[in-house]
Design an enzyme around this catalytic site. Structure first.
Site, short mmCIF file in Angstrom:
data_model
loop_
_atom_site.label_atom_id
_atom_site.label_comp_id
_atom_site.label_asym_id
_atom_site.label_seq_id
_atom_site.Cartn_x
_atom_site.Cartn_y
_atom_site.Cartn_z
N HIS A 73 0.82 -1.22 0.00
CA HIS A 73 0.00 0.00 0.00
C HIS A 73 0.85 1.27 0.00
CE1 HIS A 73 -2.27 -3.16 2.24
NE2 HIS A 73 -3.16 -2.85 1.33
N HIS A 123 -7.52 4.90 5.39
CA HIS A 123 -6.91 3.72 4.76
C HIS A 123 -5.41 3.98 4.61
CE1 HIS A 123 -5.75 0.81 1.68
NE2 HIS A 123 -6.86 0.14 2.00
N GLU A 125 -3.18 3.27 2.42
CA GLU A 125 -2.68 3.82 1.15
C GLU A 125 -2.99 5.32 1.05
OE1 GLU A 125 -3.99 1.91 -2.54
OE2 GLU A 125 -3.66 3.82 -3.56
N CYS A 190 -5.92 1.36 -10.36
CA CYS A 190 -5.01 0.43 -11.03
C CYS A 190 -5.76 -0.52 -11.97
CB CYS A 190 -4.18 -0.34 -10.01
SG CYS A 190 -5.09 -1.60 -9.14
N SER A 218 -10.41 -5.72 3.44
CA SER A 218 -9.83 -5.42 2.12
C SER A 218 -10.77 -4.46 1.39
CB SER A 218 -9.67 -6.72 1.33
OG SER A 218 -9.66 -6.46 -0.04
N SER A 262 -6.28 -9.22 -3.03
CA SER A 262 -5.37 -9.85 -2.07
C SER A 262 -5.80 -11.29 -1.76
CB SER A 262 -5.30 -9.02 -0.78
OG SER A 262 -6.59 -8.72 -0.32
FE1 SF4 Z 1 -2.84 -2.41 -5.10
FE2 SF4 Z 1 -3.49 -2.44 -7.69
FE3 SF4 Z 1 -0.94 -2.69 -6.93
FE4 SF4 Z 1 -2.64 -4.66 -6.52
S1 SF4 Z 1 -1.95 -3.87 -8.51
S2 SF4 Z 1 -1.17 -3.87 -5.02
S3 SF4 Z 1 -4.52 -3.55 -6.04
S4 SF4 Z 1 -2.23 -0.91 -6.65
#
Ligand code: SF4
Length: 286
Positions: A73, A123, A125, A190, A218, A262
């Protein structure tokens, strides 16, 4: 009953690489992750079995080893500096896509924008993203927009695991609330999160019930649950296969399974097998 698995589900490359790094480092000596490496109890138990601890500077040094690992994160530079100043060797498992979000925000601020992060208050992150910009605004819902200080230029990014539709809606709401300002938005949700959300939407067209597998803390797993419920379908959130209940699938013909970024693939497979097992058990009893 037919079981459908989402086209994209479960562990992303960022979490997979962070777990692999932690396991490699744990085999080399004592290690503490700075908070939960991943928001998934099954993966955390695996790390615990290797002797990996979870620590936090604010909670004291007693349980923290000399080597510490920043989680996927990410973290603010200020937090990294704090750990180094307190004598720790700081290793880093920050996902490259979280780094990308940090870089985008830094660039926007350099260009004169006031920093705004769309994401969940508190959070890890989001705290890491906001940590190097004092006073940065965090928008989780429309209600938060009233608290954003008035500026001429806003630079907006988002937590990587937010649903992109919600992010765009909140950016539009900020623009509507501050028509005199310029709002620059950089999409930092992402690709793995977008893939899982899109795959879930496709899955929902074929099923009546969705089993969402992942940690209860999560963020992206909970977002998947919310997406199903917002579409008017039934979602059941489980961390492990033994939480499945017959009543959830009694009379259901089409059931879907997905998992957050995750969630380990073996946990999803255990859920699939357990669904088949409890269905067979009840078929025999009929
Ligand atoms: Fe987080 Fe996306 Fe990286 Fe996975 S790919 S660790 S969900 S930022």
């Amino acid at each position: 009953m037919n079981i459908h698995i989402a086209e994209h589900y479960g562990i992303c490359f960022g979490v997979r690489d962070a777990l692999a790094l932690a396991e490699r480092m744990a085999n080399e000596g004592p290690l503490t992750t700075l908070g939960q490496l991943v928001h998934n109890p099954v993966a955390r138990e695996r790390l615990e079995g290797l002797g990996v601890r979870e620590g936090n500077l604010d909670k004291g040094h007693e349980r923290v080893t000399h080597r510490v690992l920043i989680t996927a994160h990410g973290s603010s530079d200020a937090e990294r500096a704090r750990w180094r100043a307190s004598g720790h060797v700081v290793e880093d498992a920050t996902c490259p896509l979280v780094r990308f979000a940090h870089g985008q925000l830094r660039r926007l601020v350099k260009e004169g924008c006031f920093p705004v992060i769309i994401g969940k208050h508190g959070h890890v992150e989001v705290e890491g993203l906001a940590g190097d910009f004092e006073g940065a605004a965090v928008i989780e819902t429309e209600e938060d927009i009233a608290d954003v200080p008035v500026h001429a230029l806003y630079g907006v990014i988002s937590q990587t695991t937010q649903p992109i539709d919600r992010v765009r809606r909140l950016v539009a709401a900020l623009r509507a609330a501050r028509p005199e300002a310029r709002v620059y938005f950089r999409d930092t949700v992402c690709r793995p999160t977008k893939d899982r959300q899109e795959a879930l939407r496709k899955l929902m067209r074929a099923v009546e019930v969705v089993i969402v597998v992942g940690g209860r803390n999560s963020n992206n797993t909970r977002e998947l649950v919310e997406t199903v419920r917002a579409a008017g379908l039934t979602a059941h959130h489980v961390e492990r296969a033994d939480e499945l209940r017959w009543e959830w699938i009694d009379g259901v013909e089409e059931v879907g399974i997905t998992g957050g970024t995750s969630t380990l693939p073996e946990t999803v497979e255990q859920v699939r097998l357990r669904l088949i097992e409890i269905t067979n058990q009840h078929e025999r009893m009929r």
